[in-house]
Design a protein around this motif. Structure first.
Motif, PDB file in Angstrom:
ATOM      1  N   LEU A 141     119.170  -1.857  29.841  1.00  0.00           N
ATOM      2  CA  LEU A 141     118.693  -0.707  29.065  1.00  0.00           C
ATOM      3  C   LEU A 141     117.909  -1.184  27.854  1.00  0.00           C
ATOM      4  O   LEU A 141     116.872  -0.624  27.513  1.00  0.00           O
ATOM      5  N   GLY A 143     107.232   1.173  36.169  1.00  0.00           N
ATOM      6  CA  GLY A 143     107.767   0.026  36.879  1.00  0.00           C
ATOM      7  C   GLY A 143     109.246   0.188  37.117  1.00  0.00           C
ATOM      8  O   GLY A 143     109.773   1.297  37.116  1.00  0.00           O
ATOM      9  N   ASP A 144     109.921  -0.931  37.330  1.00  0.00           N
ATOM     10  CA  ASP A 144     111.363  -0.901  37.536  1.00  0.00           C
ATOM     11  C   ASP A 144     111.947  -2.136  36.869  1.00  0.00           C
ATOM     12  O   ASP A 144     111.241  -3.109  36.615  1.00  0.00           O
ATOM     13  N   PHE A 190     101.800  -1.311  36.912  1.00  0.00           N
ATOM     14  CA  PHE A 190     103.233  -1.037  37.013  1.00  0.00           C
ATOM     15  C   PHE A 190     103.935  -2.375  37.192  1.00  0.00           C
ATOM     16  O   PHE A 190     103.543  -3.160  38.034  1.00  0.00           O
ATOM     17  N   GLY A 217     109.238   7.003  31.823  1.00  0.00           N
ATOM     18  CA  GLY A 217     110.226   7.956  31.327  1.00  0.00           C
ATOM     19  C   GLY A 217     110.606   9.061  32.286  1.00  0.00           C
ATOM     20  O   GLY A 217     111.553   9.792  32.041  1.00  0.00           O
ATOM     21  N   ASP A 218     109.853   9.234  33.392  1.00  0.00           N
ATOM     22  CA  ASP A 218     110.281  10.220  34.386  1.00  0.00           C
ATOM     23  C   ASP A 218     110.484   9.484  35.712  1.00  0.00           C
ATOM     24  O   ASP A 218     110.466   8.255  35.746  1.00  0.00           O
ATOM     25  N   ARG A 276     109.306  -0.205  27.279  1.00  0.00           N
ATOM     26  CA  ARG A 276     108.783   1.134  27.035  1.00  0.00           C
ATOM     27  C   ARG A 276     108.072   1.197  25.673  1.00  0.00           C
ATOM     28  O   ARG A 276     106.980   1.729  25.558  1.00  0.00           O
TER      29      ARG A 276
END
Lengths: 342, 342
Positions: free
Chosen positions: B17, B137-138, B100, B40-41, B24
């Protein structure tokens, strides 16, 4: 591995070339008018739909973190890899246009094509169900003994119409599709006895091994303008509802008695079932809000819709999420979708 | 790691996180009118350019295969990660719209933000140079001790106009941008003495550590309709020219004496320099063909253009690629961009 004694830059190995060729052959069976140029050039070329926006999501599927070869069949790993991305598109009401797969296999797995074929079976079978072509990606030898996948999904939605998590309003009612807790319950059963699940396939109801992304329901919510906000249940209800509350700057309340518990979770007894439904995660159902005046059908896209709570004004000292239990008692519900380092 | 004693599904850890929040925050500094909704979505939303098609490319950057922490600074790893994708867009003449990043860090690296910050510095610095926003992205904890990255680049080009590798014709002349062999030469020097390169940064000429994708040259080739086909030199001239020949169903001939050898490669002596230029790979220059009547400028997008050969009809027993050496002798040139398993 790559930077060998001669310190040459990383080159594709013959094993990799074989597995690229295998993916290319398998992928070429899928066809779509959205893909102008698929695998074989520096980039794939997609034709956007006029008046639409593009939605993009990427999701890792890493062995040891998102799947285990001793628990998940290759087909389940492939299915789950693309299901995560498709569910992100479903959450925004988007129509999928194309998928891109980056896949790194350990040397042993690149040589033995059985795992790769099973993985592609699972991935392409779900892709075909939703008419999504595999339009490209990347391949590599894995630097470890682990299989590493990253999936990209590109979708399309009319400009300005994609469903978001940031647009819920106080007074809205809270709904979910399908049932909850099934994925966590099946995962617990899988951990206890992986052998029992050897022959599981996507034709059965396997909420953990073969989750079904709710693309038709999401598309219907967008098309019929029913939802005021939407998210998919990947982290678990308590965590994903927290996302809606944070991004929309609202609070929410859940009626425990209203939660549609998956039959596999019900087998755990009421307390564990409730825990699985609230915090389990990976159910890949949709969680959405609608104006109180909206007329929601009983089912959307072939999946049941259940009212499970409501959206409130965020106001101290009201908790972000309140759980109302069977006895009508209210308590604060904390998100349990995150783990602390141990 | 993920499937712990309680066999819970994978959840985001606090370390993750923190690192998501860090990405972010850093990414939000980049802004673009093409990105309607960023991180964010469930998905990012991109606004396509009317009359354009979309180009999509994904590239792994895996520690131990594409970079080494004891050789590459975090900034170099980040720079190289996005350079690969940008170069794929350059090869098709596309304008980049958004990037991304999927990034998995080992637990130790997720806690220590120094590496992550350096990596993002390198990645975002090159992204900013080319006005590319990081739109999503992830993230994951890496299941091994290795850092795993996968980058997606989405670009845009007028419909039907993207440069391809499959459209070269016999009679065309063969060109490249910049100089060749520098990346391989610098990699050899890096392997011999990593310490010498500790303070290297993107302000210097570092063809391996900080390659410069040729986006302006690619865009100019497309805009001015100069190129009949194009590819980027990622695998090496012998291999990438083979891709053009295969996909275009033609043969080609290279004049060794015409090859623009990078100064770092020249230091290796003529034989090794030629080998680095022909087979080295990772120079990320553009290799393209143009009709013999096309008037090519000396430079495009600030980078020199050199004529290095020509395209011929594919005809047995002519080799796919012929090398003409300094003495005018012709010999068949095999692609050396692939390694066999040892």
């Amino acid at each position: 591995m790559t930077y060998d004694a001669h310190s040459r830059p990383p080159k594709k190995t013959i094993g990799e070339l074989l597995f690229i060729e295998r993916i290319r052959t398998r992928a070429s069976a899928s066809f779509s008018s959205a893909v102008r140029l698929g695998i074989g050039d520096d980039c794939a070329i997609l034709k956007p739909i006029p008046g639409h926006e593009l939605l993009v999501t990427t999701d890792f599927s890493l062995e040891g973190r998102h799947f285990r070869r001793d628990w998940h069949s290759a087909a389940s790993a492939g299915h789950r890899t693309i299901a995560r991305g498709l569910s992100d598109l479903a959450a925004m009401g988007a129509k999928p246009l194309a998928a891109f797969l980056s896949l790194a296999l350990p040397r042993s797995a690149a040589r033995n094509t059985r795992w790769l074929d099973g993985f592609l079976d699972g991935l392409l079978s779900l892709a075909n169900t939703h008419s999504v072509p595999l339009a490209g990606g990347d391949t590599s030898e894995s630097p470890s003994d682990q299989i590493l996948a990253d999936i990209v999904l590109i979708g399309s939605a009319p400009a300005g119409r994609a469903l978001r998590r940031s647009t819920a309003r106080a007074g809205d009612l809270l709904y979910c599709t399908g049932s909850l807790g099934g994925a966590a319950a099946e995962l617990a059963a899988l951990a206890a006895s992986p052998r029992r699940f050897r022959s599981a396939d996507s034709s059965g109801d396997h909420p953990h091994l073969f989750p079904q992304p709710r693309l038709a329901a999401g598309a219907a919510l967008l098309r019929r303008r029913l939802a005021s906000s939407c998210i998919d249940l990947s982290d678990g209800l308590s965590t994903d509802l927290t996302h809606i509350c944070k991004e929309s700057k609202v609070a929410a309340e859940i009626d425990a008695v209203a939660l549609p518990i998956h039959p596999l979770a019900q087998l755990l007894g009421p307390d564990h079932a409730l825990h699985a439904a609230l915090h389990g995660g990976e159910d890949y159902e949709l969680l959405f809000t609608a104006r109180p005046t909206a007329k929601l059908p009983r089912a959307l896209g072939g999946v049941r819709i259940t009212k499970i709570g409501r959206i409130l004004t965020a106001r101290k000292p009201r908790p972000q999420i309140t759980l109302i239990d069977r006895q009508g008692h209210r308590s604060a519900l904390a998100p349990h979708g995150w783990e602390y380092f141990t």
